[in-house]
Design an enzyme around this catalytic site. Structure first.
Site, PDB file in Angstrom:
ATOM      1  N   PRO A 265       0.828  -1.215   0.000  1.00 15.20           N
ATOM      2  CG  PRO A 265      -0.940  -1.601   1.484  1.00 15.20           C
ATOM      3  CD  PRO A 265       0.370  -2.187   1.014  1.00 15.20           C
ATOM      4  CB  CYS A 266       1.177   3.677  -2.559  1.00 14.70           C
ATOM      5  SG  CYS A 266      -0.522   3.946  -3.162  1.00 14.70           S
TER       6      CYS A 266
END
Length: 365
Positions: free
Chosen positions: A85-86
């Site tokens: 996840p960014c």
């Protein structure tokens, strides 16, 4: 289908990277995905999984557990794929001081990936993330340098490169960072070469001797999509959408643009606010959790329907997504376009053929 190798998937989401790897000849044997709906989507579409998706927080999952789910031992996987996840590195997160300072706990998920890489010892790996991870600021420069250092310490030769999905035949301008790597001693082939070109954020992208970007009108020309209950854009600003020309956004309603009844100040909103698709260009990046007035919206002045979203990501029309409409938007918005994933996986094994297209997915030529 005959497979050339076996893959393990981390942060699988809806399986965009997985579908690309599958079509490139890698059977996904084990997957880790915390989200219930995304895990159900994976199980519905991938019959190569040896066991059900490991639906736990990856911080609580051991590499031994992942290898056991794949019926493999350390050193046996051919390919490790995943996109942590960014949130802490995305441009939309920089306005929060605690993210700018690199305090978001999601940042540690990069280390979860490198931990599995170090302990599972696959022959090759592909890690995907937002390109802002490489930006020189508090929230990204140290995590990026640490990531590359940990990859090297795990025994891998790797190279990072930002690829824009539109440059590879995907009808969406979606720049992402891809780190490709192989065990030391193996040949590291280069990233895939662009097959299309056009404009992205006012600058040229791709290479001049390639085909033009695939447009939204090309992608959506034959799509069959029934109206959805939530597709109407209502509320405080919904009535403004019809007057905005295709490809334009809220700036249409500013004094600087000469509107007789300005509604907004110049550059006082996100660029995607009231943004409408341009039929003659690829879609802008589609978000996982857009606000009520965040586009892109269809040029017919409504929200995009699920079959249309799948087309703009190059998921096959037959690909089944599980969950509510919001959950489906989130799964697609967080995914890697399968066709881009396919090109990256083909490149890492040394088979970057610009004219080769992915099997049964929707590719527009």
């Amino acid at each position: 289908m005959e497979f050339r190798g076996q893959a393990i998937s981390l942060f699988s989401g809806a399986g965009g990277l997985d579908l690309g790897a599958h079509e490139a000849g890698f059977a996904v044997r084990a997957a880790v995905e915390h989200d219930r709906d995304a895990a159900a989507t994976m199980e519905k579409n991938f019959d190569t999984l040896t066991r059900p998706v490991i639906q736990e927080d990856i911080l609580d999952v051991s590499t031994e557990q992942i290898l056991a789910a794949a019926n493999m031992k350390s050193g046996e996987p051919d390919l490790l794929i995943g996109g942590p996840p960014c949130t802490p590195f995305s441009k939309s997160g920089f306005w929060l001081d605690w993210k700018r300072d690199g305090l978001d706990p999601d940042a540690s998920l990069l280390q979860s990936y490198t931990k599995v890489l170090r302990e599972a010892q696959p022959r090759m790996f592909i890690l995907e993330n937002v390109y802002a991870l490489t930006f020189k600021n508090k929230a990204s420069s140290d995590p990026f340098n640490r990531l590359m250092r940990e990859i090297k310490e795990a025994g891998y030769t790797a190279f990072p490169l930002v690829l824009n999905a539109a440059d590879f035949g995907v009808p969406q301008a979606r720049p992402r960072l891809f780190v490709m790597g192989v065990r030391e001693g193996l040949t590291l082939h280069p990233h895939p070469q662009p097959t299309h070109n056009g404009k992205w954020e006012r600058r040229a992208t791709g290479t001049a001797d390639t085909r033009p970007h695939v447009t939204t009108s090309q992608a959506l020309a034959s799509v069959v999509a029934e109206p959805e209950p939530t597709e109407t854009v209502a509320g405080r600003y919904g009535h403004l959408l019809p007057e905005i020309p295709p490809g334009d956004n809220y700036l249409y309603y500013t004094e600087k643009r000469g509107h007789p009844d300005p509604q907004f100040g110049w550059r006082k909103r996100y660029w995607s606010f009231l943004l409408k698709l341009d039929p003659a260009r690829p879609s802008p990046t589609i978000q996982a959790q857009p606000g009520p007035y965040v586009g892109p919206f269809h040029w017919e002045n409504r929200r995009l329907r699920v079959p249309e979203l799948k087309r703009l990501f190059t998921f096959p029309d037959t690909f089944e997504l599980t969950g509510s409409r919001n959950a489906i938007q989130s799964q697609l918005g967080n995914s890697v376009p399968p066709y881009l994933a396919y090109k990256v996986v083909k490149a890492i094994v040394g088979e970057d053929d610009p004219d080769e297209i992915m099997g049964e997915t929707t590719v527009f030529e």
